[in-house]
Design an enzyme around this catalytic site. Structure first.
Site, PDB file in Angstrom:
ATOM      1  N   LYS A 227      -1.382  -6.261 -12.942  1.00 13.82           N
ATOM      2  CA  LYS A 227      -0.036  -6.707 -12.519  1.00 13.82           C
ATOM      3  C   LYS A 227       0.154  -8.180 -12.899  1.00 13.82           C
ATOM      4  O   LYS A 227       1.208  -8.576 -13.391  1.00 13.82           O
ATOM      5  CB  LYS A 227       0.141  -6.528 -11.011  1.00 13.82           C
ATOM      6  CG  LYS A 227       0.163  -5.078 -10.572  1.00 13.82           C
ATOM      7  CD  LYS A 227       1.389  -4.357 -11.066  1.00 13.82           C
ATOM      8  CE  LYS A 227       1.371  -2.887 -10.774  1.00 13.82           C
ATOM      9  NZ  LYS A 227       2.413  -2.120 -11.438  1.00 13.82           N
TER      10      LYS A 227
ATOM     11  N   TYR B  23      -6.892  -3.413 -10.980  1.00 13.31           N
ATOM     12  CA  TYR B  23      -5.500  -2.996 -10.793  1.00 13.31           C
ATOM     13  C   TYR B  23      -4.611  -4.223 -10.583  1.00 13.31           C
ATOM     14  O   TYR B  23      -3.590  -4.408 -11.257  1.00 13.31           O
ATOM     15  CB  TYR B  23      -5.370  -2.050  -9.585  1.00 13.31           C
ATOM     16  CG  TYR B  23      -3.962  -1.974  -9.064  1.00 13.31           C
ATOM     17  CD1 TYR B  23      -2.986  -1.298  -9.778  1.00 13.31           C
ATOM     18  CD2 TYR B  23      -3.593  -2.622  -7.879  1.00 13.31           C
ATOM     19  CE1 TYR B  23      -1.667  -1.257  -9.326  1.00 13.31           C
ATOM     20  CE2 TYR B  23      -2.285  -2.588  -7.425  1.00 13.31           C
ATOM     21  CZ  TYR B  23      -1.327  -1.915  -8.146  1.00 13.31           C
ATOM     22  OH  TYR B  23      -0.025  -1.887  -7.709  1.00 13.31           O
TER      23      TYR B  23
ATOM     24  N   SER C 158       3.211  -6.686  -7.491  1.00 14.66           N
ATOM     25  CA  SER C 158       2.581  -6.459  -6.195  1.00 14.66           C
ATOM     26  C   SER C 158       2.162  -7.780  -5.576  1.00 14.66           C
ATOM     27  O   SER C 158       1.817  -8.739  -6.297  1.00 14.66           O
ATOM     28  CB  SER C 158       1.347  -5.586  -6.433  1.00 14.66           C
ATOM     29  OG  SER C 158       0.486  -5.666  -5.348  1.00 14.66           O
TER      30      SER C 158
HETATM   31  P1  NAD Z   1       3.265   6.527  -8.006  1.00 12.27           P
HETATM   32  O1  NAD Z   1       1.920   6.829  -8.536  1.00 12.27           O
HETATM   33  O2  NAD Z   1       3.851   7.440  -6.995  1.00 12.27           O
HETATM   34  O3  NAD Z   1       4.311   6.393  -9.215  1.00 12.27           O
HETATM   35  C1  NAD Z   1       3.944   5.962 -10.498  1.00 12.27           C
HETATM   36  C2  NAD Z   1       4.448   6.985 -11.500  1.00 12.27           C
HETATM   37  O4  NAD Z   1       4.069   6.558 -12.810  1.00 12.27           O
HETATM   38  C3  NAD Z   1       3.826   8.372 -11.284  1.00 12.27           C
HETATM   39  O5  NAD Z   1       4.870   9.333 -11.203  1.00 12.27           O
HETATM   40  C4  NAD Z   1       2.951   8.592 -12.521  1.00 12.27           C
HETATM   41  O6  NAD Z   1       2.927   9.939 -12.906  1.00 12.27           O
HETATM   42  C5  NAD Z   1       3.626   7.701 -13.548  1.00 12.27           C
HETATM   43  N1  NAD Z   1       2.743   7.199 -14.618  1.00 12.27           N
HETATM   44  C6  NAD Z   1       1.524   6.621 -14.483  1.00 12.27           C
HETATM   45  N2  NAD Z   1       1.030   6.303 -15.689  1.00 12.27           N
HETATM   46  C7  NAD Z   1       1.955   6.691 -16.612  1.00 12.27           C
HETATM   47  C8  NAD Z   1       2.016   6.653 -18.027  1.00 12.27           C
HETATM   48  N3  NAD Z   1       0.994   6.180 -18.759  1.00 12.27           N
HETATM   49  N4  NAD Z   1       3.126   7.120 -18.646  1.00 12.27           N
HETATM   50  C9  NAD Z   1       4.157   7.651 -17.931  1.00 12.27           C
HETATM   51  N5  NAD Z   1       4.141   7.731 -16.586  1.00 12.27           N
HETATM   52  C10 NAD Z   1       3.057   7.247 -15.932  1.00 12.27           C
HETATM   53  O7  NAD Z   1       3.224   5.034  -7.442  1.00 12.27           O
HETATM   54  P2  NAD Z   1       4.300   4.222  -6.611  1.00 12.27           P
HETATM   55  O8  NAD Z   1       3.711   3.944  -5.281  1.00 12.27           O
HETATM   56  O9  NAD Z   1       5.623   4.857  -6.715  1.00 12.27           O
HETATM   57  O10 NAD Z   1       4.273   2.862  -7.414  1.00 12.27           O
HETATM   58  C11 NAD Z   1       5.208   2.553  -8.427  1.00 12.27           C
HETATM   59  C12 NAD Z   1       4.859   1.200  -9.029  1.00 12.27           C
HETATM   60  O11 NAD Z   1       4.844   0.226  -8.003  1.00 12.27           O
HETATM   61  C13 NAD Z   1       3.481   1.177  -9.684  1.00 12.27           C
HETATM   62  O12 NAD Z   1       3.554   0.382 -10.851  1.00 12.27           O
HETATM   63  C14 NAD Z   1       2.622   0.501  -8.634  1.00 12.27           C
HETATM   64  O13 NAD Z   1       1.534  -0.181  -9.200  1.00 12.27           O
HETATM   65  C15 NAD Z   1       3.622  -0.487  -8.016  1.00 12.27           C
HETATM   66  N6  NAD Z   1       3.245  -0.873  -6.648  1.00 12.27           N
HETATM   67  C16 NAD Z   1       3.015   0.096  -5.714  1.00 12.27           C
HETATM   68  C17 NAD Z   1       2.606  -0.279  -4.432  1.00 12.27           C
HETATM   69  C18 NAD Z   1       2.289   0.768  -3.389  1.00 12.27           C
HETATM   70  O14 NAD Z   1       1.569   0.458  -2.442  1.00 12.27           O
HETATM   71  N7  NAD Z   1       2.786   1.993  -3.496  1.00 12.27           N
HETATM   72  C19 NAD Z   1       2.476  -1.630  -4.099  1.00 12.27           C
HETATM   73  C20 NAD Z   1       2.764  -2.588  -5.070  1.00 12.27           C
HETATM   74  C21 NAD Z   1       3.143  -2.196  -6.340  1.00 12.27           C
HETATM   75  N1  UFG Z   2      -7.013   1.013   5.670  1.00 10.74           N
HETATM   76  C1  UFG Z   2      -7.902   1.599   6.544  1.00 10.74           C
HETATM   77  N2  UFG Z   2      -8.350   2.853   6.255  1.00 10.74           N
HETATM   78  C2  UFG Z   2      -7.959   3.544   5.144  1.00 10.74           C
HETATM   79  C3  UFG Z   2      -7.035   2.932   4.257  1.00 10.74           C
HETATM   80  C4  UFG Z   2      -6.589   1.651   4.553  1.00 10.74           C
HETATM   81  O1  UFG Z   2      -8.307   1.012   7.546  1.00 10.74           O
HETATM   82  O2  UFG Z   2      -8.430   4.666   4.935  1.00 10.74           O
HETATM   83  C5  UFG Z   2      -6.522  -0.341   5.992  1.00 10.74           C
HETATM   84  C6  UFG Z   2      -6.929  -1.360   4.945  1.00 10.74           C
HETATM   85  O3  UFG Z   2      -8.184  -1.883   5.216  1.00 10.74           O
HETATM   86  C7  UFG Z   2      -5.801  -2.371   5.058  1.00 10.74           C
HETATM   87  C8  UFG Z   2      -4.595  -1.536   5.488  1.00 10.74           C
HETATM   88  O4  UFG Z   2      -5.113  -0.304   5.989  1.00 10.74           O
HETATM   89  O5  UFG Z   2      -6.099  -3.242   6.105  1.00 10.74           O
HETATM   90  C9  UFG Z   2      -3.650  -1.250   4.343  1.00 10.74           C
HETATM   91  O6  UFG Z   2      -4.404  -0.707   3.261  1.00 10.74           O
HETATM   92  P1  UFG Z   2      -3.726  -0.067   1.985  1.00 10.74           P
HETATM   93  O7  UFG Z   2      -4.819   0.397   1.080  1.00 10.74           O
HETATM   94  O8  UFG Z   2      -2.704   0.928   2.395  1.00 10.74           O
HETATM   95  O9  UFG Z   2      -2.931  -1.275   1.362  1.00 10.74           O
HETATM   96  P2  UFG Z   2      -3.433  -2.699   0.826  1.00 10.74           P
HETATM   97  O10 UFG Z   2      -2.747  -3.733   1.650  1.00 10.74           O
HETATM   98  O11 UFG Z   2      -4.883  -2.770   0.719  1.00 10.74           O
HETATM   99  O12 UFG Z   2      -2.862  -2.685  -0.653  1.00 10.74           O
HETATM  100  C10 UFG Z   2      -1.531  -2.266  -0.929  1.00 10.74           C
HETATM  101  C11 UFG Z   2      -1.488  -1.544  -2.273  1.00 10.74           C
HETATM  102  C12 UFG Z   2      -1.769  -2.490  -3.381  1.00 10.74           C
HETATM  103  C13 UFG Z   2      -0.861  -3.659  -3.290  1.00 10.74           C
HETATM  104  C14 UFG Z   2      -0.920  -4.308  -1.944  1.00 10.74           C
HETATM  105  C15 UFG Z   2       0.124  -5.352  -1.887  1.00 10.74           C
HETATM  106  O13 UFG Z   2      -2.467  -0.514  -2.303  1.00 10.74           O
HETATM  107  O14 UFG Z   2      -1.481  -1.837  -4.586  1.00 10.74           O
HETATM  108  O15 UFG Z   2      -0.668  -3.344  -0.940  1.00 10.74           O
HETATM  109  O16 UFG Z   2       0.085  -6.019  -0.704  1.00 10.74           O
HETATM  110  F1  UFG Z   2      -1.221  -4.554  -4.229  1.00 10.74           F
END
Ligand code: NAD
Ligand code: UFG
Length: 332
Positions: free
Chosen positions: A154, A150, A124
């Site tokens: 990573k 969190y 991330s």
């Molecule tokens: P998500 O929660 O939809 O998917 C993660 C999946 O992992 C889920 O289906 C959950 O059931 C499974 N999981 C969690 N813990 C587990 C365990 N112990 N054993 C087996 N399965 C498990 O999330 P996502 O948005 O698809 O994110 C996927 C990956 O990308 C994650 O590692 C997340 O940290 C990373 N990531 C997501 C974002 C974002 O904003 N969505 C940003 C940066 C990184």
């Molecule tokens: N925000 C609001 N109201 C809400 C939720 C979010 O105003 O209810 C704003 C936040 O303040 C931020 C923007 O919307 O300015 C995006 O917020 P998110 O929580 O959707 O995303 P972040 O950028 O904070 O973080 C996300 C993922 C992290 C990841 C990061 C990487 O949640 O896991 O992007 O850039 F690490």
């Protein structure tokens, strides 16, 4: 290639599975369904005509991992499984270190014990902490001032992967640092449907549109940005999924790190306006205080991924909004 996708029923994992199968790869999915639903598997089958083998398993369960890895020789593991709720990680740090870090160590042990040397890891942009610039390249320092447990998981996992690569020349880890994934599959069959209360902006806007929440709270409009709200690099999940396919085609020994983002910044108010335009619905919002740990502005410089992987985003925020709304209609 024969690929194990952990977290493959989740938001990004499911879209990636669809792209992998469509490109002809043989995919198996491992997920404990803690933040996803088994019905995603039916959607994947409908979209691809293939029903991938599914293990309902937890990466904390070492014996089960040993069993799964002794049954099949994978070429690559794509590792999405993890917990990702930033606020929850502040309240329950041990849960996050255990699930994400210990779970990944278990997975890596199972891989290395069975001669699986290739991993693609979901990292991330949060690993950059507060780098003092708004445009992020991969060579910025990581690990400083990461705002949540969190994010630290990573960073720690990235460091573990680097140490393994130092000790084992044949090991390959591709670290993909995602910016802000949004959108859904254009079919409306899969999208973001988290269990419990979401934290991220788009799923909250979706809940407001569905009438589940009365309004969106915008965390601050007094940032030094064009309209005072924070700016992020939102990337369509289908583009992101395709980034994994590109990474798969360029696996090489050692550590490779790529930012996966669009390179463009969009403010919170611009996201709300784009959703309203696409849906024809008003999203009521109120401005509240800033959220701890939020940076005013960030976006990826995704040139390295283009140069080395031939990947760049093709879809826009408007595409993401259209596909999100289509998915919401299918859910209703
Ligand atoms: P998500 O929660 O939809 O998917 C993660 C999946 O992992 C889920 O289906 C959950 O059931 C499974 N999981 C969690 N813990 C587990 C365990 N112990 N054993 C087996 N399965 C498990 O999330 P996502 O948005 O698809 O994110 C996927 C990956 O990308 C994650 O590692 C997340 O940290 C990373 N990531 C997501 C974002 C974002 O904003 N969505 C940003 C940066 C990184
Ligand atoms: N925000 C609001 N109201 C809400 C939720 C979010 O105003 O209810 C704003 C936040 O303040 C931020 C923007 O919307 O300015 C995006 O917020 P998110 O929580 O959707 O995303 P972040 O950028 O904070 O973080 C996300 C993922 C992290 C990841 C990061 C990487 O949640 O896991 O992007 O850039 F690490």
């Amino acid at each position: 290639m024969k690929i194990l996708v952990t977290g493959g029923t989740g938001f990004i994992g499911s879209h990636t599975v669809v792209e992998l199968i469509s490109a002809g790869h043989e995919v198996e999915i491992l997920d404990n369904l803690s933040n996803s639903k088994e019905s995603v598997l039916d959607a994947i089958s409908k979209l691809t005509g293939v029903s991938p083998k599914f293990y309902k398993a937890d990466i904390l369960d070492r014996a089960r991992l040993t069993e799964i890895f002794s049954g099949t020789k994978y070429d690559v593991v794509i590792h999405f499984a993890g917990l990702k709720a930033v606020a929850e990680s502040v309240e329950q740090p041990l849960k996050y270190y255990e699930n994400n870090v210990e779970g990944t160590i278990n997975l890596l042990n199972a891989m290395l014990n069975t001669g699986v040397n290739n991993i693609i890891f979901s990292s991330s942009a949060t690993v950059y902490g507060d780098p003092g610039v708004t445009a992020y390249t991969e060579d910025l320092p990581t690990g400083r001032n990461i705002p949540s447990p969190y994010g630290k998981t990573k960073y720690m996992i990235e460091e573990i992967l680097k140490d393994i690569a130092m000790s084992k020349p044949e090991f390959s880890a591709t670290i993909l640092r995602y910016f802000n994934p949004v959108g859904a599959h254009p079919s409306g069959f899969i999208g973001e449907d988290p269990n419990g209360r979401p934290n991220n902006l788009m799923p909250i806007i979706m809940k407001v549109a569905q009438g589940e929440y009365p309004e969106l709270s915008i965390y601050g409009d007094d940032y030094p940005t064009s309209d005072g709200t924070c700016i992020r690099d939102y990337i369509h999940v289908v583009d992101l999924a395709k980034g994994h396919l590109a990474a798969l085609q360029h696996i090489k020994p050692g550590i490779s790190v790529y930012n996966l983002g669009s390179g463009k910044g969009t403010s919170v108010l611009e996201m709300v306006a784009a959703f309203e335009k696409a849906s024809g619905k008003k999203i009521p919002y109120k401005i509240v205080g800033r959220r701890t740990g939020d940076l005013p502005e960030m976006h990826a410089i995704p040139e390295k991924a283009f140069r080395e992987l031939g990947w760049k985003t093709e879809l826009t925020i408007d595409d993401a909004m259209r596909d999100t709304i289509n998915y919401l209609r299918a859910l209703a």
